[in-house]
Design an enzyme around this catalytic site. Structure first.
Site, PDB file in Angstrom:
ATOM      1  N   GLU A  57       8.023 -36.294  14.736  1.00  0.00           N
ATOM      2  CA  GLU A  57       7.978 -35.693  13.396  1.00  0.00           C
ATOM      3  C   GLU A  57       7.596 -36.738  12.353  1.00  0.00           C
ATOM      4  O   GLU A  57       6.839 -36.443  11.427  1.00  0.00           O
ATOM      5  CB  GLU A  57       9.320 -35.048  13.044  1.00  0.00           C
ATOM      6  N   LYS A  82       0.827  -1.209   0.000  1.00  0.00           N
ATOM      7  CA  LYS A  82       0.000   0.000   0.000  1.00  0.00           C
ATOM      8  C   LYS A  82       0.864   1.263   0.000  1.00  0.00           C
ATOM      9  O   LYS A  82       0.678   2.162  -0.819  1.00  0.00           O
ATOM     10  CB  LYS A  82      -0.951  -0.011   1.211  1.00  0.00           C
TER      11      LYS A  82
HETATM   12  P1  ADP Z   1       1.926  -1.899   3.397  1.00  0.00           P
HETATM   13  O1  ADP Z   1       1.968  -0.418   3.282  1.00  0.00           O
HETATM   14  O2  ADP Z   1       0.810  -2.529   2.608  1.00  0.00           O
HETATM   15  O3  ADP Z   1       1.989  -2.434   4.781  1.00  0.00           O
HETATM   16  P2  ADP Z   1       4.470  -1.676   2.114  1.00  0.00           P
HETATM   17  O4  ADP Z   1       4.076  -0.947   0.898  1.00  0.00           O
HETATM   18  O5  ADP Z   1       5.076  -0.878   3.209  1.00  0.00           O
HETATM   19  O6  ADP Z   1       3.238  -2.495   2.699  1.00  0.00           O
HETATM   20  O7  ADP Z   1       5.433  -2.858   1.701  1.00  0.00           O
HETATM   21  C1  ADP Z   1       6.625  -3.104   2.372  1.00  0.00           C
HETATM   22  C2  ADP Z   1       7.683  -3.561   1.405  1.00  0.00           C
HETATM   23  O8  ADP Z   1       7.325  -4.806   0.807  1.00  0.00           O
HETATM   24  C3  ADP Z   1       7.850  -2.624   0.238  1.00  0.00           C
HETATM   25  O9  ADP Z   1       8.759  -1.627   0.547  1.00  0.00           O
HETATM   26  C4  ADP Z   1       8.350  -3.533  -0.867  1.00  0.00           C
HETATM   27  O10 ADP Z   1       9.735  -3.701  -0.788  1.00  0.00           O
HETATM   28  C5  ADP Z   1       7.696  -4.848  -0.552  1.00  0.00           C
HETATM   29  N1  ADP Z   1       6.491  -5.011  -1.375  1.00  0.00           N
HETATM   30  C6  ADP Z   1       5.220  -5.084  -0.934  1.00  0.00           C
HETATM   31  N2  ADP Z   1       4.363  -5.250  -1.970  1.00  0.00           N
HETATM   32  C7  ADP Z   1       5.108  -5.278  -3.080  1.00  0.00           C
HETATM   33  C8  ADP Z   1       4.810  -5.405  -4.464  1.00  0.00           C
HETATM   34  N3  ADP Z   1       3.558  -5.551  -4.909  1.00  0.00           N
HETATM   35  N4  ADP Z   1       5.833  -5.384  -5.344  1.00  0.00           N
HETATM   36  C9  ADP Z   1       7.102  -5.240  -4.916  1.00  0.00           C
HETATM   37  N5  ADP Z   1       7.444  -5.090  -3.625  1.00  0.00           N
HETATM   38  C10 ADP Z   1       6.479  -5.130  -2.703  1.00  0.00           C
HETATM   39 ZN    ZN Z   2       4.455 -31.667  16.377  1.00  0.00          ZN
END
Ligand code: ADP
Ligand code: ZN
Length: 591
Positions: free
Chosen positions: A414, A196
Site C-alpha cells: 500500500e 429516472k
Molecule cells: P433510475 O430509475 O434512474 O434507475 P431511481 O429513480 O430509481 O433511478 O433512483 C433510485 C433512488 O435514488 C431514488 O429513489 C432516490 O432516492 C435516489 N435518487 C436518484 N436520483 C436522485 C435525485 N436526482 N435526487 C434525489 N434522489 C435521487
Molecule cells: Zn494494490
C-alpha cells in the site's frame, strides 16, 4: 401457439422416421407371414427368436421371416424336438406408443422445466408459468409520502424539459384547444440510479394523476403472445385511469432491435414490441391523455421504430450528478433523517465523484443504520464518511488474522501505491489503510479532484503506474513477488488493452480493434483474433506488453528514488494501520 405447431411437426417427423426404419428392416430381411403359416411350416424352420408375441426366425432355405402370435410352451417343446433352435427373449412389452412416450415425454418435461426455470430466475420469482395479465404496479396520487419535484435534486434542466408533461396531464383539453401536439412518448436515458423513476413519479404526483410502473423484462415470456397480451392489458388498464403515466423501466428488454439476439424469446419479443408500437400509435391517433415514459441506459440498441415521430420521440438525458448536483441530492436525503447541522455537505460531495443519486441515498441510509447501532442521536460527518468507505471499499474485516510478515508486506504494498501516487501527483490520496476490507487486504483510496468525463492518455498512464506501484514496492523491498497484486495487475492490463484496442492510444495509431458486436449474435462470439490478421494481433499483444512494462519501470524508479519515504510510510502504516491525507503529506510532502 407457434410452439405447439412446432412440436406437432417434430412428432410427425419422428413418427415417419420410425415407420420408415421398420419398413426398411422388414423389406430388406424379414418376410411377414401369418401365424398359421408359421405353425404349418415348422418342419422347414431352422431357428426362432421369440420376444413376447413377436416371433422372428430363419427357414432352412435361408429365408428370414417374421410373424406374431402366442407361442405356447408345447409349441416350443415341439420345435426343439424337431431340431429347431429356439431362443426366448424376455418380453419388453415394447409398443410404438410406449417408445414415443419414453423418448419424448421426459425430454418435453425437461425442456419445459428448463425454460420455465430460466424465466423464473430472470423474473426473480418462482411463478414461472404466467398469465396474460399485466402485473404493473399502480401508484395513485396520495397526499402523504408523495414524491414531489422538490425531492428530485440537481436535475434542473431535466425538470425544465418535462414541465409541459405535467401541464398536459393536468389539463389535456387545454392542449387540444390550442392545437398543440402533446407529449406522448418520452424516453429517459441515463445510468441506473440517476433518478429516472423518481422523476417520472414526481411528474405523476405534480399532475395529480395515477402512475403505472412496469419493467420491460416482465413482457418477455416463454410463450409467444403472452408479452403482447400483457402490453394490451396494461394499456387497457391505463385507459380506464387516463389521464395517467405509464412508466416502462428497462425498455431495452422489449425494445431491442428486431432480428438481433439468439433463439428463444425472439418471436415473442418481436410480437411484444409490435404490440407496444400499436398501442403507442393508438394513443397518438385517438388523442388519449396518456403519457408513456420509458427508461433505458442503452438507447443505442433500441429498435429505430420505437423512436419514430409519434412514438418515443422525445429524449431526456439524465447525467450523473456533478458536484453541485451531489450537494443538492445530499441535502434532500439528509432532510429525511436526523442530521447534525455541522455536517460539511460540500466536503462529502467532493469525495464521491461519479456517485449516482441512488448511491448517495445508500450512503445516508447506511449512516442512519450505523447511527442506530451506535446509539447516536444524529448522523454526523464521521458516520457519513464511514458509510461512504464501506460502500466504496467493503466492510472492514477486523477479525481476519494476519501474521506480522504478511502485515509488513501489505504495508509496503500500500505504501508503494501511495508513494507513487503522491510523487506523480495524480488523483489525491485520501486515505491508506492496511485493515482488510471485503476482498482487499489493504486499500489506497484516491479521489479524483474533478469529475472525469474524458481521460487523457497521460492520466491513464499515471493511473497504471500507481496501480503497479504496489507490486513494484514488494519486488524492491522483499525481492520476491506475491499474489497480493493480482487485482492491480488485472486493472492495469485492462486499461492497457483498452488503450490499444479501443482508444487508439498505441503506436498503431487511431484505429479501433474493438470486438464487432454484430458477430456476437451468430451464436458464438468471435474472438478479437478471429476478426483481425495474425500479424496485427501479435502487434497488439506486444503493444499491451510495452505499455505495462514501461509503467512498471516508472513505478520502480519512482520508488527507488524515494526509498526512504517508502520505509517511513510503511513503518507508520504498520503502527497505525490507517493514515489520512494529512499524515501522508507529513511524510512525503505535498505534491
Ligand atoms: P433510475 O430509475 O434512474 O434507475 P431511481 O429513480 O430509481 O433511478 O433512483 C433510485 C433512488 O435514488 C431514488 O429513489 C432516490 O432516492 C435516489 N435518487 C436518484 N436520483 C436522485 C435525485 N436526482 N435526487 C434525489 N434522489 C435521487
Ligand atoms: Zn494494490
Amino acid at each position: 401457439m407457434k410452439y405447439v405447431i412446432i412440436w406437432v411437426i417434430v412428432f410427425a417427423v419422428a413418427l415417419l422416421i420410425y415407420k420408415i426404419t421398420l419398413d426398411i428392416q422388414g423389406a430388406s430381411q424379414y418376410k411377414s407371414i401369418p401365424f398359421s403359416d408359421f405353425i404349418k411350416q415348422i418342419d422347414d424352420i431352422q431357428e426362432v427368436v421369440i420376444k413376447g408375441e413377436r416371433i422372428e426366425g430363419k427357414f432352412k432355405s435361408g429365408e428370414y421371416f417374421r410373424t406374431s402370435g402366442i407361442v405356447e410352451f408345447d409349441l416350443i417343446k415341439t420345435m426343439s424336438e424337431k431340431g429347431v433352435s429356439v431362443s426366448v427373449i424376455p418380453e419388453e412389452k415394447s409398443s410404438f406408443l410406449r417408445d414415443i412416450i419414453i423418448a419424448w415425454v421426459p425430454t418435453l418435461i425437461i425442456i419445459f422445466l428448463f425454460f420455465s426455470l430460466i424465466r423464473g430466475i430472470e423474473r426473480g420469482n418462482a411463478r414461472a408459468i404466467t398469465f396474460t395479465r399485466s402485473k404493473a404496479k399502480l401508484f395513485v396520487p396520495k397526499k402523504e409520502n408523495k414524491v414531489t419535484f422538490d425531492d428530485v435534486a440537481g436535475l434542473d434542466e431535466v425538470k425544465e424539459e418535462v414541465k409541459d408533461i405535467i401541464e398536459y396531464l393536468s389539463n389535456p383539453d387545454k392542449f387540444k384547444g390550442f392545437g398543440i401536439r402533446p407529449p406522448k412518448g418520452v424516453i429517459f436515458i441515463g445510468p441506473p440510479g440517476s433518478g429516472k423513476t423518481l422523476l417520472a413519479r414526481a411528474i405523476a404526483n405534480e399532475a395529480n394523476v395515477p402512475f403505472f410502473y412496469e419493467v420491460g423484462s416482465s413482457f418477455i415470456e416463454l410463450f409467444v403472445g403472452v408479452g403482447s397480451s400483457r402490453i394490451r392489458d396494461l394499456f387497457d388498464r391505463a385507459r380506464k385511469q387516463a389521464p395517467c403515466i405509464i412508466f416502462i423501466d428497462e425498455i431495452d428488454a422489449v425494445g431491442r432491435t428486431r432480428g438481433a439476439g439468439i433463439g428463444g424469446g425472439h418471436d415473442e419479443r418481436e410480437q411484444t414490441l409490435n404490440q407496444l408500437l400499436v398501442e403507442l400509435d393508438g394513443i397518438e391517433s385517438r388523442g388519449e391523455p396518456i403519457v408513456v415514459v420509458a427508461a433505458t441506459n442503452r438507447p443505442d440498441i433500441l429498435d429505430p421504430a420505437l423512436l419514430r415521430p409519434g412514438r418515443f420521440d422525445r429524449k431526456v438525458y439524465f447525467p450523473l450528478p456533478d458536484l453541485k448536483g451531489r450537494i443538492e441530492i445530499l441535502k434532500v436525503h439528509l432532510k429525511r433523517v436526523k442530521a447534525d447541522p455541522s455536517i460539511d455537505v460540500e466536503r462529502i460531495a467532493k469525495s464521491i465523484p461519479g456517485f449516482s443519486g441512488a448511491d448517495i441515498e445508500n450512503i445516508i441510509n447506511e449512516a442512519a443504520i450505523m447511527a442506530i447501532r451506535q446509539k447516536k442521536e444524529k448522523i454526523d460527518q464521521d458516520l457519513i464518511m464511514r458509510a461512504r468507505d464501506k460502500l466504496i471499499m467493503g466492510v472492514e474485516r477486523k477479525g481476519l488474522y494476519i501474521t506480522d510478515d504478511q502485515k509488513k508486506r501489505i504495508a509496503y504494498h500500500e505504501a508503494g501505491h501511495t508513494l507513487v501516487a503522491k510523487i506523480i501527483g495524480t488523483d489525491q490520496v485520501e486515505k491508506v489503510s492496511i485493515i482488510p476490507r471485503g476482498r482487499a487486504l489493504g486499500v489506497t483510496m484516491q479521489i479524483p479532484e474533478e469529475d472525469k468525463y474524458i481521460m487523457e492518455k497521460d492520466y491513464l498512464l499515471n493511473k497504471m503506474v500507481v496501480l503497479l506501484g504496489g507490486r513494484a514496492s514488494e519486488e524492491i523491498v522483499f525481492n520476491s513477488l506475491s499474489t497480493g497484486a493480482a487485482d492491480d495487475i488485472e486493472k492495469a492490463t485492462e486499461v492497457a488493452k483498452k488503450m490499444t484496442y479501443e482508444w487508439g492510444m498505441s503506436s498503431l495509431g487511431p484505429i479501433s480493434f474493438k470486438v464487432n458486436e454484430e458477430y456476437i449474435f451468430v451464436g458464438r462470439e468471435l474472438t478479437r483474433r478471429e476478426q483481425m490478421s495474425e500479424e496485427t494481433a501479435r502487434k497488439l499483444d506486444q503493444e499491451v506488453i510495452n505499455i505495462i512494462s514501461s509503467c512498471y519501470n516508472r513505478a520502480k524508479s519512482i520508488i527507488l528514488e524515494n526509498i526512504d519515504k517508502l520505509h517511513k510510510l510503511a513503518q507508520r502504516l504498520i503502527e497505525k494501520e490507517t493514515l489520512v491525507k494529512e499524515e501522508i503529506e507529513e511524510i512525503i510532502g505535498v505534491s
